[in-house]
Design a protein around this motif. Structure first.
Motif, short mmCIF file in Angstrom:
data_model
loop_
_atom_site.label_atom_id
_atom_site.label_comp_id
_atom_site.label_asym_id
_atom_site.label_seq_id
_atom_site.Cartn_x
_atom_site.Cartn_y
_atom_site.Cartn_z
N LYS A 150 -3.30 -2.16 34.23
CA LYS A 150 -4.51 -1.92 33.44
C LYS A 150 -4.21 -2.16 31.96
N ILE A 151 -3.08 -1.68 31.48
CA ILE A 151 -2.71 -1.90 30.07
C ILE A 151 -2.40 -3.37 29.83
N LEU A 152 -1.76 -4.02 30.78
CA LEU A 152 -1.48 -5.46 30.66
C LEU A 152 -2.78 -6.24 30.50
N ASN A 153 -3.77 -5.93 31.31
CA ASN A 153 -5.07 -6.60 31.20
C ASN A 153 -5.72 -6.33 29.84
N SER A 154 -5.59 -5.11 29.36
CA SER A 154 -6.12 -4.76 28.04
C SER A 154 -5.40 -5.55 26.95
N ALA A 155 -4.07 -5.65 27.06
CA ALA A 155 -3.28 -6.39 26.07
C ALA A 155 -3.70 -7.86 26.04
N LYS A 156 -3.89 -8.44 27.21
CA LYS A 156 -4.31 -9.85 27.27
C LYS A 156 -5.70 -10.03 26.68
N ARG A 157 -6.60 -9.11 26.97
CA ARG A 157 -7.97 -9.20 26.46
C ARG A 157 -8.00 -9.06 24.93
N HIS A 158 -7.28 -8.07 24.40
CA HIS A 158 -7.24 -7.87 22.95
C HIS A 158 -6.52 -9.02 22.25
N ASN A 159 -5.52 -9.58 22.90
CA ASN A 159 -4.81 -10.72 22.33
C ASN A 159 -5.73 -11.93 22.24
N LYS A 160 -6.51 -12.12 23.28
CA LYS A 160 -7.43 -13.25 23.31
C LYS A 160 -8.50 -13.10 22.22
N GLN A 161 -8.95 -11.86 22.03
CA GLN A 161 -10.00 -11.61 21.05
C GLN A 161 -9.47 -11.49 19.61
N GLY A 162 -8.27 -10.88 19.48
CA GLY A 162 -7.78 -10.56 18.14
C GLY A 162 -6.60 -11.37 17.66
N GLY A 163 -6.11 -12.27 18.48
CA GLY A 163 -5.02 -13.13 18.04
C GLY A 163 -3.64 -12.52 18.22
N LEU A 164 -2.69 -12.99 17.45
CA LEU A 164 -1.27 -12.69 17.56
C LEU A 164 -0.94 -11.21 17.75
N ARG A 165 -1.63 -10.35 17.03
CA ARG A 165 -1.39 -8.91 17.11
C ARG A 165 -2.67 -8.12 17.41
N GLY A 166 -3.56 -8.71 18.13
CA GLY A 166 -4.83 -8.05 18.46
C GLY A 166 -4.62 -6.76 19.23
N TYR A 167 -3.75 -6.80 20.23
CA TYR A 167 -3.52 -5.60 21.04
C TYR A 167 -2.71 -4.55 20.28
N VAL A 168 -1.62 -4.94 19.65
CA VAL A 168 -0.80 -3.93 18.96
C VAL A 168 -1.57 -3.31 17.79
N ASN A 169 -2.44 -4.06 17.15
CA ASN A 169 -3.29 -3.48 16.10
C ASN A 169 -4.31 -2.51 16.70
N PHE A 170 -4.79 -2.84 17.90
CA PHE A 170 -5.72 -1.95 18.60
C PHE A 170 -5.05 -0.61 18.89
N ILE A 171 -3.85 -0.63 19.48
CA ILE A 171 -3.21 0.66 19.80
C ILE A 171 -2.76 1.39 18.54
N LEU A 172 -2.43 0.67 17.50
CA LEU A 172 -2.07 1.30 16.23
C LEU A 172 -3.27 2.11 15.70
N ALA A 173 -4.46 1.58 15.89
CA ALA A 173 -5.66 2.26 15.41
C ALA A 173 -6.10 3.42 16.30
N TYR A 174 -5.85 3.32 17.62
CA TYR A 174 -6.43 4.29 18.53
C TYR A 174 -5.46 5.23 19.23
N ILE A 175 -4.19 4.97 19.17
CA ILE A 175 -3.22 5.85 19.83
C ILE A 175 -2.50 6.68 18.79
N GLN A 176 -2.47 7.98 19.01
CA GLN A 176 -1.81 8.87 18.05
C GLN A 176 -0.41 9.18 18.45
#
Length: 176
Positions: A150-176
């Protein structure tokens, strides 16, 4: 689940009931840099050092091949959060140089064999966090694999939408 670990944890913590099926305790966890799987637990009531069991010894037998996982269930949200928190920690420790492709590669490896550990910092961090989480809670190997996917799919989706660091920027913003 590791009953020895839970006994030690319960001896130095006070558990508070949050909801019908959940409880919480206040304590701090410190990982050793010298030895893999070695942690120190500290709380107001005391502390102890413990060597976490390998991940393959912690999988529960229940729900071996559950067909449907309710991702809104707090039990599974905790597991997802555990994995993403480990990724965020590695991202921060690497001074934000980690890319989505680094994370995706590690998650693809773990999706096939969640107990896999090598010198990859992402694999090590996820393994350590999963070992701690599975020491306290029952999750089957299948449930862990499904969570990683599930996280892998999320990482791929955010990468596709946000580019090079789309997923890691997403978790930086939402994971405490």
């Amino acid at each position: 689940m590791d009953k020895d670990f839970l006994e030690k944890l319960e001896s130095v913590t006070e558990w508070k009931k949050l909801k019908e099926n959940s409880r919480q305790a206040e304590y701090a966890v410190f990982s050793s840099n010298e030895e893999e799987g070695l942690i120190k637990i500290e709380s107001d009531k005391g502390n102890f050092t413990y060597k976490l069991r390998p991940l393959n010894e912690l999988f529960s037998q229940g729900n071996g091949m559950a067909v449907e996982i309710n991702w809104k269930d707090e039990h599974y949200i905790q597991l997802l959060y555990t994995i993403e928190r480990a990724i965020k920690k590695v991202y921060e420790e690497n001074h934000y140089r980690l890319t989505d492709s680094d994370v995706i590669l590690a998650l693809e490896t773990l999706a096939m064999k969640p107990e896999k550990v090598n010198n990859n910092s992402i694999l090590k961090a996820i393994n350590q966090e999963l070992r701690l989480q599975l020491s306290m809670n029952d999750y089957s190997r299948h449930e862990v694999k499904m969570s990683i996917r599930k996280i892998l799919n999320s990482a791929k989706r955010h990468n596709k939408q946000g580019g090079l660091r789309g997923y890691v920027n997403f978790i930086l913003a939402y994971i405490q």
